[in-house]
Design a protein around this motif. Structure first.
Motif, PDB file in Angstrom:
ATOM      1  N   GLY A  40       0.788  -1.229   0.000  1.00 47.69           N
ATOM      2  CA  GLY A  40       0.000   0.000   0.000  1.00 47.69           C
ATOM      3  C   GLY A  40       0.813   1.270   0.000  1.00 47.69           C
ATOM      4  O   GLY A  40       0.432   2.254   0.615  1.00 47.69           O
ATOM      5  N   LEU A  41       1.906   1.277  -0.717  1.00 46.76           N
ATOM      6  CA  LEU A  41       2.789   2.437  -0.773  1.00 46.76           C
ATOM      7  C   LEU A  41       2.505   3.207  -2.061  1.00 46.76           C
ATOM      8  O   LEU A  41       2.727   2.702  -3.155  1.00 46.76           O
ATOM      9  N   GLY A  42       1.987   4.432  -1.951  1.00 40.71           N
ATOM     10  CA  GLY A  42       1.654   5.247  -3.120  1.00 40.71           C
ATOM     11  C   GLY A  42       2.831   6.105  -3.545  1.00 40.71           C
ATOM     12  O   GLY A  42       3.315   6.930  -2.769  1.00 40.71           O
ATOM     13  N   LEU A  43       3.294   5.912  -4.776  1.00 38.85           N
ATOM     14  CA  LEU A  43       4.445   6.648  -5.292  1.00 38.85           C
ATOM     15  C   LEU A  43       4.040   7.450  -6.531  1.00 38.85           C
ATOM     16  O   LEU A  43       3.244   6.981  -7.347  1.00 38.85           O
ATOM     17  N   PRO A  44       4.605   8.645  -6.689  1.00 38.70           N
ATOM     18  CA  PRO A  44       4.193   9.509  -7.789  1.00 38.70           C
ATOM     19  C   PRO A  44       4.843   9.125  -9.117  1.00 38.70           C
ATOM     20  O   PRO A  44       5.950   8.605  -9.160  1.00 38.70           O
ATOM     21  N   VAL A  55       1.149   5.432  -8.458  1.00 39.99           N
ATOM     22  CA  VAL A  55       1.144   3.981  -8.584  1.00 39.99           C
ATOM     23  C   VAL A  55       1.336   3.417  -7.181  1.00 39.99           C
ATOM     24  O   VAL A  55       2.268   3.798  -6.473  1.00 39.99           O
ATOM     25  N   PHE A  56       0.437   2.528  -6.794  1.00 38.30           N
ATOM     26  CA  PHE A  56       0.512   1.893  -5.482  1.00 38.30           C
ATOM     27  C   PHE A  56       1.265   0.577  -5.638  1.00 38.30           C
ATOM     28  O   PHE A  56       0.924  -0.239  -6.494  1.00 38.30           O
ATOM     29  N   ARG A  80       9.496   2.956   4.376  1.00 36.63           N
ATOM     30  CA  ARG A  80       8.446   3.652   3.629  1.00 36.63           C
ATOM     31  C   ARG A  80       8.847   5.100   3.360  1.00 36.63           C
ATOM     32  O   ARG A  80       8.715   5.599   2.243  1.00 36.63           O
ATOM     33  N   ASP A  81       9.338   5.774   4.384  1.00 44.01           N
ATOM     34  CA  ASP A  81       9.752   7.165   4.253  1.00 44.01           C
ATOM     35  C   ASP A  81      10.876   7.316   3.227  1.00 44.01           C
ATOM     36  O   ASP A  81      10.850   8.224   2.399  1.00 44.01           O
ATOM     37  N   ALA A  82      11.845   6.408   3.267  1.00 45.56           N
ATOM     38  CA  ALA A  82      12.981   6.485   2.342  1.00 45.56           C
ATOM     39  C   ALA A  82      12.526   6.327   0.893  1.00 45.56           C
ATOM     40  O   ALA A  82      12.996   7.056   0.005  1.00 45.56           O
ATOM     41  N   VAL A  83      11.595   5.419   0.643  1.00 45.27           N
ATOM     42  CA  VAL A  83      11.110   5.207  -0.726  1.00 45.27           C
ATOM     43  C   VAL A  83      10.315   6.411  -1.208  1.00 45.27           C
ATOM     44  O   VAL A  83      10.489   6.880  -2.338  1.00 45.27           O
ATOM     45  N   VAL A  84       9.441   6.937  -0.370  1.00 48.60           N
ATOM     46  CA  VAL A  84       8.624   8.088  -0.769  1.00 48.60           C
ATOM     47  C   VAL A  84       9.507   9.309  -1.037  1.00 48.60           C
ATOM     48  O   VAL A  84       9.319  10.019  -2.034  1.00 48.60           O
ATOM     49  N   PRO A  91      12.114  10.688  -9.502  1.00 48.84           N
ATOM     50  CA  PRO A  91      10.985   9.773  -9.734  1.00 48.84           C
ATOM     51  C   PRO A  91      11.399   8.479 -10.440  1.00 48.84           C
ATOM     52  O   PRO A  91      12.313   8.472 -11.262  1.00 48.84           O
ATOM     53  N   PHE A  92      10.720   7.415 -10.106  1.00 58.39           N
ATOM     54  CA  PHE A  92      10.954   6.108 -10.712  1.00 58.39           C
ATOM     55  C   PHE A  92      10.086   5.929 -11.955  1.00 58.39           C
ATOM     56  O   PHE A  92       9.596   4.841 -12.236  1.00 58.39           O
ATOM     57  N   THR A  93       9.905   6.998 -12.705  1.00 61.87           N
ATOM     58  CA  THR A  93       9.026   7.008 -13.864  1.00 61.87           C
ATOM     59  C   THR A  93       9.626   6.235 -15.027  1.00 61.87           C
ATOM     60  O   THR A  93      10.808   6.359 -15.315  1.00 61.87           O
ATOM     61  N   VAL A  94       8.783   5.443 -15.692  1.00 67.57           N
ATOM     62  CA  VAL A  94       9.165   4.773 -16.934  1.00 67.57           C
ATOM     63  C   VAL A  94       8.813   5.746 -18.055  1.00 67.57           C
ATOM     64  O   VAL A  94       7.649   6.145 -18.178  1.00 67.57           O
ATOM     65  N   PRO A  95       9.799   6.161 -18.863  1.00 71.64           N
ATOM     66  CA  PRO A  95       9.515   7.134 -19.924  1.00 71.64           C
ATOM     67  C   PRO A  95       8.392   6.657 -20.851  1.00 71.64           C
ATOM     68  O   PRO A  95       8.413   5.528 -21.341  1.00 71.64           O
ATOM     69  N   GLY A  96       7.408   7.520 -21.043  1.00 72.51           N
ATOM     70  CA  GLY A  96       6.293   7.219 -21.929  1.00 72.51           C
ATOM     71  C   GLY A  96       5.201   6.356 -21.342  1.00 72.51           C
ATOM     72  O   GLY A  96       4.250   6.013 -22.030  1.00 72.51           O
ATOM     73  N   ASP A  97       5.304   5.983 -20.086  1.00 72.54           N
ATOM     74  CA  ASP A  97       4.275   5.135 -19.471  1.00 72.54           C
ATOM     75  C   ASP A  97       3.956   5.678 -18.083  1.00 72.54           C
ATOM     76  O   ASP A  97       4.791   5.646 -17.188  1.00 72.54           O
TER      77      ASP A  97
END
Length: 143
Positions: A40-44, A55-56, A80-84, A91-97
């Motif tokens: 249940g960890l919500g990440l941007p 994305v949870f 949890r704090d370290a990941v957020v 950000p751990f964003t995948v380009p284009g997705d």
């Protein structure tokens, strides 16, 4: 051999097979490394300097030698704090997705942070068990 003897020997064989399966299962769990689950960890998902989605995720932290779940459970809030914090900084964003996160980057970040949280080698690896985007429609996705 009469019918009763056949039934008794069949029951004994089934009982023996079930016992050996239970023993094999117990040895597998003993040899499996200890793991701490974080759900249940919500990440941007941030792209172009804008928040696009959340994305949870559910994570499984494989603990290092000498660490137990009982030792690590009180440190869950710090993980949890370290990941957020890391997800907002880089950000751990995948380009284009906008519906999923980069699992390798997320794992590497948490393993690195674990050295400061619970000591070097306390977390061997991090597995992303599941990813569930908040929004699934109207999102840019890789094709």
């Amino acid at each position: 051999m009469d019918r009763r003897t056949l039934i008794a020997s069949g029951t004994a064989a089934l009982t023996g097979a079930a016992a050996s399966r239970a023993a094999a299962s117990a040895s597998e769990t003993e040899s499996a490394p200890a793991a701490l689950s974080i759900a249940g960890l919500g990440l941007p998902v941030i792209e172009g300097g804008r928040l696009r989605n959340y994305v949870f995720v559910a994570l499984r932290l494989e603990l290092g030698a000498g660490k137990t779940v009982e030792q690590m459970k009180p440190k869950e809030a710090f993980f949890r704090d370290a990941v957020v914090r890391a997800a907002h900084k880089t950000p751990f964003t995948v380009p284009g997705d906008w519906t999923r996160l980069d699992e390798r980057a997320l794992s590497a970040s948490l393993v690195a942070a674990s050295a400061a949280i619970s000591g070097r080698g306390s977390v061997r690896r991090v597995e992303v068990v599941s990813q569930s985007p908040r929004r699934r429609t109207g999102m840019q996705t890789a094709r």
